[in-house]
Design a protein around this motif. Sequence first.
Motif, PDB file in Angstrom:
ATOM      1  N   PRO A 364     -11.042  -7.202  -3.078  1.00  0.00           N
ATOM      2  CA  PRO A 364     -10.636  -5.808  -3.276  1.00  0.00           C
ATOM      3  C   PRO A 364     -10.921  -4.972  -2.025  1.00  0.00           C
ATOM      4  N   THR A 365     -10.041  -4.023  -1.753  1.00  0.00           N
ATOM      5  CA  THR A 365     -10.236  -3.122  -0.612  1.00  0.00           C
ATOM      6  C   THR A 365      -9.824  -1.706  -1.028  1.00  0.00           C
ATOM      7  N   GLU A 366     -10.213  -0.748  -0.226  1.00  0.00           N
ATOM      8  CA  GLU A 366      -9.857   0.642  -0.502  1.00  0.00           C
ATOM      9  C   GLU A 366      -8.960   1.149   0.619  1.00  0.00           C
ATOM     10  N   GLY A 367      -7.865   1.797   0.268  1.00  0.00           N
ATOM     11  CA  GLY A 367      -6.975   2.356   1.279  1.00  0.00           C
ATOM     12  C   GLY A 367      -6.644   3.806   0.946  1.00  0.00           C
ATOM     13  N   ILE A 386      -3.600  10.315  -1.386  1.00  0.00           N
ATOM     14  CA  ILE A 386      -3.575   9.311  -2.453  1.00  0.00           C
ATOM     15  C   ILE A 386      -4.549   8.191  -2.110  1.00  0.00           C
ATOM     16  N   PRO A 387      -5.683   8.113  -2.804  1.00  0.00           N
ATOM     17  CA  PRO A 387      -6.589   6.992  -2.567  1.00  0.00           C
ATOM     18  C   PRO A 387      -6.113   5.772  -3.357  1.00  0.00           C
ATOM     19  N   LEU A 388      -6.118   4.635  -2.729  1.00  0.00           N
ATOM     20  CA  LEU A 388      -5.580   3.410  -3.335  1.00  0.00           C
ATOM     21  C   LEU A 388      -6.653   2.339  -3.403  1.00  0.00           C
ATOM     22  N   ARG A 389      -6.658   1.581  -4.488  1.00  0.00           N
ATOM     23  CA  ARG A 389      -7.510   0.397  -4.548  1.00  0.00           C
ATOM     24  C   ARG A 389      -6.592  -0.818  -4.562  1.00  0.00           C
ATOM     25  N   LEU A 390      -6.768  -1.691  -3.583  1.00  0.00           N
ATOM     26  CA  LEU A 390      -5.900  -2.866  -3.474  1.00  0.00           C
ATOM     27  C   LEU A 390      -6.699  -4.105  -3.825  1.00  0.00           C
ATOM     28  N   ASN A 391      -6.056  -5.021  -4.526  1.00  0.00           N
ATOM     29  CA  ASN A 391      -6.725  -6.286  -4.840  1.00  0.00           C
ATOM     30  C   ASN A 391      -5.670  -7.369  -5.012  1.00  0.00           C
ATOM     31  N   GLY A 392      -5.476  -8.175  -3.985  1.00  0.00           N
ATOM     32  CA  GLY A 392      -4.420  -9.179  -4.046  1.00  0.00           C
ATOM     33  C   GLY A 392      -3.086  -8.503  -4.310  1.00  0.00           C
ATOM     34  N   TRP A 393      -2.332  -9.035  -5.249  1.00  0.00           N
ATOM     35  CA  TRP A 393      -1.017  -8.482  -5.544  1.00  0.00           C
ATOM     36  C   TRP A 393      -1.112  -7.410  -6.629  1.00  0.00           C
ATOM     37  N   GLN A 394      -2.162  -6.591  -6.538  1.00  0.00           N
ATOM     38  CA  GLN A 394      -2.320  -5.474  -7.477  1.00  0.00           C
ATOM     39  C   GLN A 394      -2.742  -4.244  -6.700  1.00  0.00           C
ATOM     40  N   ALA A 395      -2.303  -3.077  -7.173  1.00  0.00           N
ATOM     41  CA  ALA A 395      -2.714  -1.826  -6.540  1.00  0.00           C
ATOM     42  C   ALA A 395      -2.985  -0.804  -7.638  1.00  0.00           C
ATOM     43  N   ASP A 396      -4.046  -0.022  -7.475  1.00  0.00           N
ATOM     44  CA  ASP A 396      -4.396   0.983  -8.468  1.00  0.00           C
ATOM     45  C   ASP A 396      -4.625   2.335  -7.806  1.00  0.00           C
ATOM     46  N   ILE A 397      -4.199   3.392  -8.488  1.00  0.00           N
ATOM     47  CA  ILE A 397      -4.557   4.752  -8.087  1.00  0.00           C
ATOM     48  C   ILE A 397      -5.204   5.379  -9.318  1.00  0.00           C
ATOM     49  N   GLU A 398      -6.473   5.709  -9.190  1.00  0.00           N
ATOM     50  CA  GLU A 398      -7.177   6.273 -10.339  1.00  0.00           C
ATOM     51  C   GLU A 398      -6.622   7.663 -10.655  1.00  0.00           C
ATOM     52  N   ARG A 399      -6.509   8.498  -9.616  1.00  0.00           N
ATOM     53  CA  ARG A 399      -5.989   9.839  -9.835  1.00  0.00           C
ATOM     54  C   ARG A 399      -5.407  10.356  -8.532  1.00  0.00           C
ATOM     55  N   ALA A 400      -4.233  10.943  -8.613  1.00  0.00           N
ATOM     56  CA  ALA A 400      -3.640  11.581  -7.441  1.00  0.00           C
ATOM     57  C   ALA A 400      -2.912  12.826  -7.903  1.00  0.00           C
ATOM     58  N   VAL A 401      -2.941  13.847  -7.086  1.00  0.00           N
ATOM     59  CA  VAL A 401      -2.288  15.099  -7.464  1.00  0.00           C
ATOM     60  C   VAL A 401      -1.228  15.419  -6.422  1.00  0.00           C
ATOM     61  N   HIS A 412      -2.355   9.605 -13.320  1.00  0.00           N
ATOM     62  CA  HIS A 412      -3.589   8.924 -13.705  1.00  0.00           C
ATOM     63  C   HIS A 412      -3.324   7.447 -13.887  1.00  0.00           C
ATOM     64  N   ASP A 413      -4.311   6.651 -13.590  1.00  0.00           N
ATOM     65  CA  ASP A 413      -4.291   5.226 -13.938  1.00  0.00           C
ATOM     66  C   ASP A 413      -2.998   4.530 -13.526  1.00  0.00           C
ATOM     67  N   PHE A 414      -2.584   4.802 -12.302  1.00  0.00           N
ATOM     68  CA  PHE A 414      -1.415   4.081 -11.784  1.00  0.00           C
ATOM     69  C   PHE A 414      -1.832   2.642 -11.490  1.00  0.00           C
ATOM     70  N   HIS A 415      -1.033   1.710 -11.986  1.00  0.00           N
ATOM     71  CA  HIS A 415      -1.326   0.296 -11.731  1.00  0.00           C
ATOM     72  C   HIS A 415      -0.022  -0.414 -11.396  1.00  0.00           C
ATOM     73  N   ALA A 416      -0.018  -1.101 -10.261  1.00  0.00           N
ATOM     74  CA  ALA A 416       1.162  -1.881  -9.878  1.00  0.00           C
ATOM     75  C   ALA A 416       0.735  -3.316  -9.674  1.00  0.00           C
ATOM     76  N   GLU A 417       1.591  -4.249 -10.046  1.00  0.00           N
ATOM     77  CA  GLU A 417       1.285  -5.653  -9.773  1.00  0.00           C
ATOM     78  C   GLU A 417       2.571  -6.444  -9.595  1.00  0.00           C
ATOM     79  N   LYS A 418       2.413  -7.535  -8.869  1.00  0.00           N
ATOM     80  CA  LYS A 418       3.561  -8.377  -8.596  1.00  0.00           C
ATOM     81  C   LYS A 418       3.619  -9.453  -9.673  1.00  0.00           C
ATOM     82  N   ALA A 419       4.756  -9.509 -10.380  1.00  0.00           N
ATOM     83  CA  ALA A 419       4.930 -10.532 -11.415  1.00  0.00           C
ATOM     84  C   ALA A 419       6.078 -11.412 -10.966  1.00  0.00           C
TER      85      ALA A 419
END
Lengths: 657, 139
Positions: A364-367, A386-401, A412-419
Motif C-alpha cells: 500500500p502507498t499514499e498519493g 484528493i488524497p489517494l490510497r493505492l494498493n496493487g490494482w485498487q485505489a481508495d479515496i476516503e473523502r474528497a471535496v 466518500h469511500d471511493f473505491h476502484a479496482e481492476k476486475a
Amino acid sequence: MLQRLLAFLLLLCCLSGVASGQELSFTLAGVDHPMLKVRDISAKLDWRDKVALTARIGELGWQGKTWRNARFDCPDMQIYSAHLSCPAGRLDVGEPIRVRFDYWPASQKFSISLAPKGEQWQASGQLTGPQAALLLDFKGARLARLGALLPADMPKPSQGRVDGRLRIGLAARQPATMSGRLTLRELAFADASGLHAGDKLAATLDFDASRQNTGWRWQGRLDWHSGELFWNPLYLAGGGHALNASGRWGEAGLAVEHAELRLADVGLARASLAWQAGQGLQALNLDASDVALGPLYQLFKPLLAGTALADLAVAGRGDLSLAMASGQVTRADIALRDADIVDNQQRFLLKAVNAHLPWRLDAPTEGEITMAGGELLKLALGATRIPLRLNGWQADIERAVLAVLDGRLEVHDFHAEKAGEAWQWRFQGALEPISMPRLSAALGWPAMKGQLAGTIPRVAFADQTLTIDGALQMQVFDGTVELKDLRLYNPLGIPTLSAELDMRRLDLGLLTDTFSFGNIQGRLDAHVAGLELSNWQPLRFDAWLRSSPGDYPRKISQKAVQNISALGGGGAVAAVQKSLLRVFENFRYSQLGLSCRLQNGVCHMDGVEPAPGGYVIVKGGGLPAITVMGYNRQVDWQDLLDRLKRITQDNLSPVVK
Amino acid sequence: MTLFRQLMAATALAAIANVALAAADIEVNTPAINQIKQSMQARNAQLAPLYGSGAVGLTKDGLVSLRDANAVPLAQRAQANQLVAEENRDRSQLYKEIARANSHPEWEGEIRSTFAQRWIDKAQGGWYVQKAGGDWVKK
C-alpha cells in the motif's frame, strides 16, 4: 598456371566438363537449399589470347526471389602464381554490374567489388590466420537490394542508401567481433501489412559487438536526424532523437543493460530491459524525469483510442519511473507538475494538476492529486486536493471535496479496482447546495429557481454500466425531485439510461414562469415510471402529472389555458366558453392532470378523469371556473415535443374565436 | 438420392432464413440506431478517400478492414487504423441494435450478412470488396 586455376575451380565446386583444345566447358550441379538456390550453371574458360571466363547461371534464387539467366563475364582474368584477379568483370542479373575481384589462394585473402551505377558494394578480407576478418564497405548502396535477403515477415526497405563500413573479425571461421558505422539516408521501409513502416529516414548507427560464450555483447548509438516512423500504433516524426545503449544478445533473448533515449521535445529516459525469445518483455526499468507531457501525450495518443483520454490537449511536465519483473509491472512512480489537461470534446478541463502517485504491485502507498480548478460538463470546478490510497490494482479515496459552481460535491469511500481487464469503481457522496440559476445558466437551460442539494447514495460503475442504488434527491421549484433505480449503460459510447422519477409539490408558479408557459398557480406531483432513454432520447416511459393533494391557491391564466389547449393538438379547447375566455385574465381550477404512456414514438394520453369523447385536463372549481378537455388519445411524441418547443419559445399566438 | 436430400435441406434452410429476414425490419429506427447512423455518416467523409485509394475495403462480414495501410501516408496511418476500429464498433452495434429493435437479438448474424451484401452492392467502382473466399477484388 592453368593447373593452379583448375585446382582453384575444383576447390570451389564439383564439376563435370569437356576440354577441347584451348577451351574448357563445364557444368555444375548447383546448390539447392531452402534459402539459396543455384541451378544449371555452365561455364566456359577460354585461354587463346587472354584467359576469359564466361559463366551462365540458369536459376539463382535467394529467399524466394529468383533471377533467371544470370551471366558473369570476365574477359581478362589475370592469373599469377599466388594471385587471381579479374579487374573488369561484368555481372548481368537484369542490370549490368561492374565486378572486380582479387583472390590470393594461399593466404585466402580476397577482395570483391560490385559497382552498379552510382553504387559501390565492397567486401574484402582474409579468411584464415590471426588477422582473419571481413571488411564490408558501402557507398551509396541501395538498401532495396537487401529486401530479397530478409525473411518474408520482416519489414522490407523499398528506398534508401547507405554509406559506411562494417568490420567482422573472424575466429575459427566464425564471426567473433563486429563493429561499424552506417549512415542511412532517404530510407523507406514497410512490412506487408503497412503497420510497421518508415519513410525518408536519415540516421547514423555506430556499433560494436563481440562474441562471448553463446551470445554477443554489444554497444551502440543511433542518431535519428530526420524522417518519420510508424510502428503501430505509435508514430514518431522529426529528428533530433538519439539512442545510446549497451547489452547482450543471444539465442535466449536480448538484454539492454543501459539505454539512454532522448526524444526531441519530450526529454530523456534511461532504461534497462530483458526480452526473452518466446516470452516477450520480462524485465524493465525506466526512468524519465522532467519530460514534457504534451509531446509525450501525442506520442502515446493512439494507445488511448476509445477511452475518455482519446482526444486531449496536454501541457506541463512530469516524471515517470517504472519497473517490470517476470513479465508484469511491479512499480510505477508518476508525478505531474502544473499539468493542464483539456478534453478537445469539451467534456472536462483540469487546470494546474499536480500529482504524486507512487504505486507498488504488492504494497500500500499514499498519493495525492491537487488541481487549481477546471470544468466538468461545463460546470466550473474549484481548487481541490484528493488524497489517494493505492494498493496493487485498487485505489481508495476516503473523502474528497470538489467545489462545483457555488456548491460542493463531497465524495466518500471511493473505491476502484481492476476486475480482469476492466476497472470498476463506486462511491457515496453529498451535494451541498448549488443554486439552480447558476446550474441552469452553465448547462444552457432556462433559468430555474431553487437549489440542487441532497445525498448521493451508492454510485457504482462496472461492466460499462453506471448504477445508483437508492434515490438521488434534488430540491427544485420549491419541491423535491427524486431519481431512483438509475442505470446508465455505455456512458462513453451511445448511452442507454433507465430510471424512475418522482416529483412532489413542485411550485407551478415557478415552473410555468421558467418555461414561459403562461402562469399557473398551484402545486404539482409527477411520476415517471419505467423511463428508458437511448442516447438521451426517450424510448418509453409511463408518466403522469397532477395537482398535489392539499390546500393552496389554484389559478390558471388565460395564456396557460391556450397553451394547454394547443398542446392537445386542436379541438382540445371545446369546453371553454369563448366569451369567458375573453373576459377573464385568470380562472380557478380544482384539479389538473395529464398522463402520457410513451411507446413506439406515440404518447397515449389521458387526463384527471374521463369525459364524453375525451378526458379532462383542467377541471374547473370556484369562480370563474374553466374546464379544459383533451380529445386526442394518441399523439405523436415528436409532434408533442415540437408543440412544446413552440409554446415555450413564446412564439405561439393562438387564435381564440 | 443423397444429392437430392442435400438440395432439399439447403432449400429448406434458405426458406427459413428468408422467412426470418422477411420478418426483420432492417429499416427500423430507434434513437440509438439514429445516433449510430449519424456517427457513421459523419465518419464517411474521412473514410471515402480510404475506400477510393484501396487502403480500406469492405469485408464479407459487414465490416471494413485496413487491407493496405501502405496506401496511406505514414502520419495518417494510426488515424486510419482508428477510423476503421471506430467504424467497425459502430457497425457491430448497428447490427445488434437493429436485431434488438426487432425484438429478436438472435437475428444479429442474419442482419449482419444482409448488410454485408448491401454495403458491397452499394460500393462505388474502384473500391475493394471481399469475396466469400476471403480474396479482395476491385469493384
